[in-house]
Design a protein around this motif. Structure first.
Motif, PDB file in Angstrom:
ATOM      1  N   MET A  39       0.853  -1.193   0.000  1.00  0.00           N
ATOM      2  CA  MET A  39       0.000   0.000   0.000  1.00  0.00           C
ATOM      3  C   MET A  39       0.886   1.240   0.000  1.00  0.00           C
ATOM      4  SD  MET A  39      -2.912   1.524   0.004  1.00  0.00           S
ATOM      5  CE  MET A  39      -4.024   0.128   0.203  1.00  0.00           C
ATOM      6  N   VAL A  40       0.536   2.187  -0.845  1.00  0.00           N
ATOM      7  CA  VAL A  40       1.362   3.381  -1.021  1.00  0.00           C
ATOM      8  C   VAL A  40       0.505   4.636  -0.930  1.00  0.00           C
ATOM      9  CG1 VAL A  40       2.830   4.664  -2.621  1.00  0.00           C
ATOM     10  CG2 VAL A  40       3.042   2.181  -2.467  1.00  0.00           C
ATOM     11  N   VAL A  41       1.008   5.627  -0.204  1.00  0.00           N
ATOM     12  CA  VAL A  41       0.463   6.981  -0.278  1.00  0.00           C
ATOM     13  C   VAL A  41       1.421   7.751  -1.177  1.00  0.00           C
ATOM     14  CG1 VAL A  41      -0.071   9.102   0.957  1.00  0.00           C
ATOM     15  CG2 VAL A  41      -0.595   6.893   2.000  1.00  0.00           C
ATOM     16  N   ALA A  42       0.913   8.278  -2.273  1.00  0.00           N
ATOM     17  CA  ALA A  42       1.771   8.908  -3.273  1.00  0.00           C
ATOM     18  C   ALA A  42       1.414  10.379  -3.448  1.00  0.00           C
ATOM     19  CB  ALA A  42       1.641   8.175  -4.608  1.00  0.00           C
ATOM     20  N   GLY A  43       2.306  11.082  -4.118  1.00  0.00           N
ATOM     21  CA  GLY A  43       2.041  12.475  -4.436  1.00  0.00           C
ATOM     22  C   GLY A  43       0.902  12.587  -5.439  1.00  0.00           C
ATOM     23  N   ALA A  44       0.181  13.691  -5.390  1.00  0.00           N
ATOM     24  CA  ALA A  44      -0.959  13.889  -6.284  1.00  0.00           C
ATOM     25  C   ALA A  44      -0.946  15.313  -6.832  1.00  0.00           C
ATOM     26  CB  ALA A  44      -2.269  13.623  -5.539  1.00  0.00           C
ATOM     27  N   ALA A  45      -1.700  15.499  -7.895  1.00  0.00           N
ATOM     28  CA  ALA A  45      -1.800  16.833  -8.489  1.00  0.00           C
ATOM     29  C   ALA A  45      -2.622  17.739  -7.576  1.00  0.00           C
ATOM     30  CB  ALA A  45      -2.457  16.736  -9.860  1.00  0.00           C
ATOM     31  N   PRO A  46      -2.331  19.027  -7.550  1.00  0.00           N
ATOM     32  CA  PRO A  46      -3.117  19.948  -6.715  1.00  0.00           C
ATOM     33  C   PRO A  46      -4.553  20.006  -7.205  1.00  0.00           C
ATOM     34  CG  PRO A  46      -1.685  21.167  -8.203  1.00  0.00           C
ATOM     35  CD  PRO A  46      -1.277  19.729  -8.307  1.00  0.00           C
ATOM     36  N   PRO A  47      -5.497  20.252  -6.304  1.00  0.00           N
ATOM     37  CA  PRO A  47      -6.912  20.277  -6.701  1.00  0.00           C
ATOM     38  C   PRO A  47      -7.257  21.426  -7.637  1.00  0.00           C
ATOM     39  CG  PRO A  47      -6.652  21.046  -4.445  1.00  0.00           C
ATOM     40  CD  PRO A  47      -5.324  20.497  -4.870  1.00  0.00           C
ATOM     41  N   THR A  48      -6.459  22.466  -7.630  1.00  0.00           N
ATOM     42  CA  THR A  48      -6.707  23.606  -8.512  1.00  0.00           C
ATOM     43  C   THR A  48      -5.385  24.157  -9.026  1.00  0.00           C
ATOM     44  OG1 THR A  48      -7.633  25.846  -8.648  1.00  0.00           O
ATOM     45  CG2 THR A  48      -6.728  25.163  -6.536  1.00  0.00           C
ATOM     46  N   VAL A  49      -5.407  24.700 -10.231  1.00  0.00           N
ATOM     47  CA  VAL A  49      -4.190  25.267 -10.827  1.00  0.00           C
ATOM     48  C   VAL A  49      -4.389  26.752 -11.115  1.00  0.00           C
ATOM     49  CG1 VAL A  49      -3.382  23.096 -11.813  1.00  0.00           C
ATOM     50  CG2 VAL A  49      -4.972  24.527 -13.118  1.00  0.00           C
ATOM     51  N   THR A  50      -5.269  27.378 -10.362  1.00  0.00           N
ATOM     52  CA  THR A  50      -5.534  28.804 -10.572  1.00  0.00           C
ATOM     53  C   THR A  50      -4.262  29.629 -10.450  1.00  0.00           C
ATOM     54  OG1 THR A  50      -7.764  28.522  -9.673  1.00  0.00           O
ATOM     55  CG2 THR A  50      -6.896  30.766  -9.783  1.00  0.00           C
ATOM     56  N   TRP A  51      -3.396  29.225  -9.500  1.00  0.00           N
ATOM     57  CA  TRP A  51      -2.176  29.992  -9.276  1.00  0.00           C
ATOM     58  C   TRP A  51      -1.320  30.052 -10.537  1.00  0.00           C
ATOM     59  CZ3 TRP A  51       2.881  28.547  -9.886  1.00  0.00           C
ATOM     60  CH2 TRP A  51       3.132  27.183 -10.075  1.00  0.00           C
ATOM     61  N   GLU A 105      -6.938   3.591   4.233  1.00  0.00           N
ATOM     62  CA  GLU A 105      -6.573   2.307   3.624  1.00  0.00           C
ATOM     63  C   GLU A 105      -5.122   1.954   3.952  1.00  0.00           C
ATOM     64  OE1 GLU A 105      -8.034   4.779   2.212  1.00  0.00           O
ATOM     65  OE2 GLU A 105      -9.868   4.111   1.190  1.00  0.00           O
ATOM     66  N   PHE A 106      -4.267   2.977   3.998  1.00  0.00           N
ATOM     67  CA  PHE A 106      -2.862   2.742   4.335  1.00  0.00           C
ATOM     68  C   PHE A 106      -2.741   2.198   5.758  1.00  0.00           C
ATOM     69  CE2 PHE A 106       1.262   3.968   6.008  1.00  0.00           C
ATOM     70  CZ  PHE A 106       2.125   3.639   4.974  1.00  0.00           C
ATOM     71  N   LEU A 107      -3.456   2.809   6.705  1.00  0.00           N
ATOM     72  CA  LEU A 107      -3.393   2.348   8.093  1.00  0.00           C
ATOM     73  C   LEU A 107      -3.979   0.949   8.238  1.00  0.00           C
ATOM     74  CD1 LEU A 107      -4.310   5.606  10.055  1.00  0.00           C
ATOM     75  CD2 LEU A 107      -2.052   4.585   9.704  1.00  0.00           C
ATOM     76  N   ALA A 108      -4.992   0.636   7.439  1.00  0.00           N
ATOM     77  CA  ALA A 108      -5.554  -0.720   7.469  1.00  0.00           C
ATOM     78  C   ALA A 108      -4.508  -1.736   7.014  1.00  0.00           C
ATOM     79  CB  ALA A 108      -6.794  -0.794   6.578  1.00  0.00           C
ATOM     80  N   ALA A 109      -3.705  -1.359   6.012  1.00  0.00           N
ATOM     81  CA  ALA A 109      -2.633  -2.244   5.552  1.00  0.00           C
ATOM     82  C   ALA A 109      -1.576  -2.415   6.640  1.00  0.00           C
ATOM     83  CB  ALA A 109      -1.999  -1.672   4.284  1.00  0.00           C
ATOM     84  N   VAL A 110      -1.288  -1.342   7.365  1.00  0.00           N
ATOM     85  CA  VAL A 110      -0.328  -1.428   8.470  1.00  0.00           C
ATOM     86  C   VAL A 110      -0.808  -2.429   9.511  1.00  0.00           C
ATOM     87  CG1 VAL A 110       0.667  -0.158  10.411  1.00  0.00           C
ATOM     88  CG2 VAL A 110       0.595   0.897   8.150  1.00  0.00           C
ATOM     89  N   ARG A 111      -2.108  -2.393   9.828  1.00  0.00           N
ATOM     90  CA  ARG A 111      -2.645  -3.315  10.832  1.00  0.00           C
ATOM     91  C   ARG A 111      -2.550  -4.772  10.361  1.00  0.00           C
ATOM     92  NH1 ARG A 111      -1.612   0.712  12.857  1.00  0.00           N
ATOM     93  NH2 ARG A 111      -3.042   2.381  13.379  1.00  0.00           N
ATOM     94  N   ARG A 112      -2.657  -4.976   9.049  1.00  0.00           N
ATOM     95  CA  ARG A 112      -2.531  -6.349   8.540  1.00  0.00           C
ATOM     96  C   ARG A 112      -1.093  -6.840   8.659  1.00  0.00           C
ATOM     97  NH1 ARG A 112      -6.010  -4.265   4.495  1.00  0.00           N
ATOM     98  NH2 ARG A 112      -4.266  -4.038   3.028  1.00  0.00           N
ATOM     99  N   TYR A 113      -0.147  -5.970   8.365  1.00  0.00           N
ATOM    100  CA  TYR A 113       1.262  -6.367   8.453  1.00  0.00           C
ATOM    101  C   TYR A 113       1.735  -6.455   9.904  1.00  0.00           C
ATOM    102  CZ  TYR A 113       2.143  -5.801   3.418  1.00  0.00           C
ATOM    103  OH  TYR A 113       2.149  -5.939   2.048  1.00  0.00           O
ATOM    104  N   ALA A 114       1.200  -5.579  10.762  1.00  0.00           N
ATOM    105  CA  ALA A 114       1.612  -5.544  12.172  1.00  0.00           C
ATOM    106  C   ALA A 114       0.364  -5.565  13.046  1.00  0.00           C
ATOM    107  CB  ALA A 114       2.455  -4.302  12.448  1.00  0.00           C
ATOM    108  N   PRO A 115      -0.248  -6.742  13.227  1.00  0.00           N
ATOM    109  CA  PRO A 115      -1.524  -6.835  13.962  1.00  0.00           C
ATOM    110  C   PRO A 115      -1.449  -6.326  15.400  1.00  0.00           C
ATOM    111  CG  PRO A 115      -1.031  -8.885  12.791  1.00  0.00           C
ATOM    112  CD  PRO A 115       0.202  -8.049  12.724  1.00  0.00           C
ATOM    113  N   SER A 116      -0.270  -6.382  16.007  1.00  0.00           N
ATOM    114  CA  SER A 116      -0.164  -5.955  17.408  1.00  0.00           C
ATOM    115  C   SER A 116       0.023  -4.451  17.552  1.00  0.00           C
ATOM    116  CB  SER A 116       1.007  -6.672  18.093  1.00  0.00           C
ATOM    117  OG  SER A 116       2.239  -6.337  17.461  1.00  0.00           O
ATOM    118  N   SER A 117       0.170  -3.742  16.435  1.00  0.00           N
ATOM    119  CA  SER A 117       0.347  -2.289  16.508  1.00  0.00           C
ATOM    120  C   SER A 117      -1.005  -1.604  16.677  1.00  0.00           C
ATOM    121  CB  SER A 117       1.038  -1.769  15.242  1.00  0.00           C
ATOM    122  OG  SER A 117       0.201  -1.932  14.113  1.00  0.00           O
TER     123      SER A 117
END
Length: 301
Positions: A1-13, A149-161
């Motif tokens: 599971m990956v949290v990745a960079g994303a495009a900004p919601p607006t490009v008005t600037w 979703e990322f934290l859910a994946a962490v719990r699967r890999y490390a159930p005691s965390s």
């Protein structure tokens, strides 16, 4: 599971910034035709710098899109330059606030004016004093919306965390040798002395109460103990020249002063004091199980 960079919601600037840069180039052209040469050169230089900055910002936004920021995989939890194996992850979670973790020293963070989201991980590994190590990583300003979703994946890999990434006194890793020596000292002398690294007494805990310097608070008046970190920023001509941090033990009394406030002592308790706070607290909790003790110190690396 990956949290990745994303495009900004607006490009008005981009339109605003691009319009300003375009206007500068037009101004430079007008000056070259109608105005003095020095004015054309000056405006062109400003327009050139603006163009470079504009292009750099656009490139940076495109560069992070889809780029992994934090990863939960079979080998462990990866963020930036560090990877923590799953059996060393006690807890982790995301927090949003006005601070940014350092890349070279992920145990430390700097206060910012704007909010950012950071992943905070508390390890099972402790430092030399017995306090579990905590590291953080600040995400890209714009990132994918899959933190749950990322934290859910962490719990699967490390159930005691868990997601209770705040550190408390219950997490201290007790050194049996130090603990045994302190317990024996209390049993034999009825007192525990805290000294600095030069051997000078800084705090005294005995049957009467807690003494810090010339001040003493009787046990019957002690409401709670807390470990905190004070920060002091020095400035010269309005410009910050540095920040110093001091660990302190806050002793809150049930007694009140003339203004109706609880009498409080705030003696320094540096990380190199003997015994370390992490080894003293378990002994105090054994002597007075009902005593409330919290630890809100920040890591200083």
């Amino acid at each position: 599971m990956v949290v990745a960079g994303a495009a900004p919601p607006t490009v008005t600037w981009r339109f605003v910034y691009g319009g300003i840069v375009l206007a500068l180039w037009i101004g430079a052209a007008v000056c070259a035709v109608m105005g003095p040469t020095w004015a054309a050169v000056a405006v062109a230089v400003i327009a050139g710098i603006g163009t470079v900055l504009f292009a750099a910002n656009v490139w940076a936004e495109h560069h992070i899109v889809g780029k992994p920021d934090v990863t939960a995989g079979p080998d462990g939890l990866t963020a930036g330059s560090w990877t923590i194996p799953w059996d060393d992850v006690r807890s982790c979670g995301f927090v949003t606030g006005p601070w940014r973790y350092k890349l070279l020293n992920p145990q430390m963070y700097e206060t910012e004016r704007s909010d950012a989201t950071s992943l905070i991980v508390t390890r099972r590994t402790a430092d030399d004093n017995g306090r579990q190590i905590q590291v953080g990583y600040t995400l890209y300003e714009h990132h994918t919306d899959n933190l749950d979703e990322f934290l859910a994946a962490v719990r699967r890999y490390a159930p005691s965390s868990d997601d209770q990434f705040g550190r408390s006194t219950r997490d201290y890793v007790v050194d049996p040798a130090v603990n045994g020596r302190l317990v024996a000292q209390w049993a034999a002398e009825g007192r525990l002395t805290v000294t600095n690294r030069r051997g000078k007494e800084k705090l005294l805990f005995d049957g009467a109460g807690i003494r810090a310097g010339r001040d003493t608070i009787a046990w019957g008046s002690v409401a709670a103990l807390g470990a905190v970190t004070d920060s002091h920023t020095t400035k010269m001509n309005g410009v910050s020249t540095g920040t110093t941090y001091t660990h302190r033990l806050v002793i809150v009394s049930t007694e009140v002063d003339r203004k109706g406030r609880n009498v409080t002592l705030r003696p320094e308790y540096a990380s190199d004091y003997v015994p370390p706070l992490e080894q003293l607290v378990p002994v105090l909790q054994g002597i007075l199980p009902s005593l409330s003790i919290t630890d809100k110190r920040r890591s200083l690396g």
